[in-house]
Design an enzyme around this catalytic site. Structure first.
Site, PDB file in Angstrom:
ATOM      1  N   SER A  95      21.785  72.482  66.245  1.00  0.00           N
ATOM      2  CA  SER A  95      20.349  72.707  66.092  1.00  0.00           C
ATOM      3  C   SER A  95      19.890  73.890  66.952  1.00  0.00           C
ATOM      4  CB  SER A  95      19.590  71.414  66.419  1.00  0.00           C
ATOM      5  OG  SER A  95      18.297  71.424  65.857  1.00  0.00           O
ATOM      6  N   ASP A 134      20.570  68.620  59.908  1.00  0.00           N
ATOM      7  CA  ASP A 134      20.753  68.764  61.349  1.00  0.00           C
ATOM      8  C   ASP A 134      21.998  68.036  61.864  1.00  0.00           C
ATOM      9  OD1 ASP A 134      20.369  68.675  64.225  1.00  0.00           O
ATOM     10  OD2 ASP A 134      18.254  69.101  63.856  1.00  0.00           O
TER      11      ASP A 134
END
Length: 322
Positions: A74, A208
């Site tokens: 991320s 993610d």
């Protein structure tokens, strides 16, 4: 060649003989010289708290601790990718201080997106069925690509080995991205489920990486790292009073802390050094320059505090090789 060079330099036969006797030992010393360990920097996810990664990078550079490879999830992938592409720490810091990273990540304020949610259903009425989520993330991908040097826009061309961690939404498996377009890779690695739409890459859909691995220490080891410095930037998990959870958003925030603390634990246990900046109170989606400044300083402070441990463990590692 070594012997002929010695003969040329010898002022007398006796000294020449002594040097010839020492030459094999000298050559053996060179051949058994202790090598510097390959150091991996592992950068965790955490949205706006990831500005702390910049502070850590700055201190490591100032102290001459050379990083050989980077893995990130991320915001960790976002920062790590820029760094591996040769973007300077000063330039990355500027993007956080001016909040351009987070403002491009958040296309419009979340509250507006929620209010406009019914509009997202209109394409479905005419047969168009986009993937589920508020944002595509295309604006951020284009912004990120513009931040990169033109010859460093593919992972294969980066200055340092790099992997961005994503989650395969179709199978529920972790997906390390080690090739292809860097901007698309970090778009996928930072595609928070529901907030951002899944990102198609090859024949899979990615979201993610923090869903499965927020601080990818094991991935760094699989890349050949001898020494791993891990940097989680999530908030610390502390006990809270019952009335605390009457606040709006308090339950979701505590669940985030619990989830990341539990999932990060096994990975951090396998790192050589953990640098955990104090980012408590900074919202994941903050676009505040004040929060960015605080996170950067927190990263610097945590890295400075960890320096004695880093140096001691590196020295012990080298001694163990000798």
């Amino acid at each position: 060649m070594l012997r002929s060079s010695i003969f040329k330099l010898c002022p007398g036969p006796l000294l020449c003989a002594l040097m010839l006797l020492c030459a094999p030992a000298f050559a053996e010393t060179l051949s058994t010289e202790v090598k510097r360990p390959k150091i991996a920097l592992v950068l965790g996810g955490g949205g706006a708290r990831g500005a702390a990664h910049v502070g850590v990078l700055r201190i490591l550079e100032q102290e001459g601790i050379h990083v050989d490879m980077v893995t990130g999830t991320s915001i960790g992938a976002i920062v790590g990718g820029l760094y591996c592409a040769g973007v300077s720490v000063d330039a990355i810091e500027s993007k956080f201080r001016k909040t351009t990273i987070m403002r491009n990540y958040m296309t419009v304020p979340l509250i507006i997106s929620v209010a406009a949610r019914p509009l997202f259903l209109l394409p479905r009425l005419v047969g168009i069925r986009p993937y589920d989520g508020f944002y595509f993330g295309n604006k951020f991908r284009n912004y990120y690509r513009h931040c990169l040097p033109e010859n460093k826009r593919r992972i294969e061309d980066l200055n340092l080995p790099f992997r961005a961690m994503a989650t395969n939404l179709m199978t529920g498996e972790i997906c390390p991205i080690s090739r292809g377009d860097l901007a698309t890779a970090v778009q996928a690695s930072s595609a928070i489920p529901v907030l951002r739409r899944p990102v198609p890459m090859d024949d899979v859909l990615l979201v993610d990486g923090a869903v499965l691995v927020n601080v990818p220490v094991d991935e760094a080891k699989s890349m050949g790292a001898d020494f791993v410095i891990a940097v989680p930037v999530n908030e610390r998990l502390n006990p809270e009073a019952r009335d605390h959870f009457r606040r709006i958003g308090s339950v979701a925030r505590q669940i985030e802390k619990i989830f990341l603390t539990k999932t990060d634990g096994p990975q951090l246990d396998r790192a050589n050094v953990v640098i955990h900046p104090l980012t408590d109170g900074i919202d994941v989606l903050s676009t505040s320059s004040k929060d960015a400044h605080r996170a950067i300083h927190a990263g610097e402070a945590a890295a400075l505090k960890a320096l004695p441990e880093i140096r001691a463990k590196l020295a012990a590692f080298k001694a163990g090789q000798g």
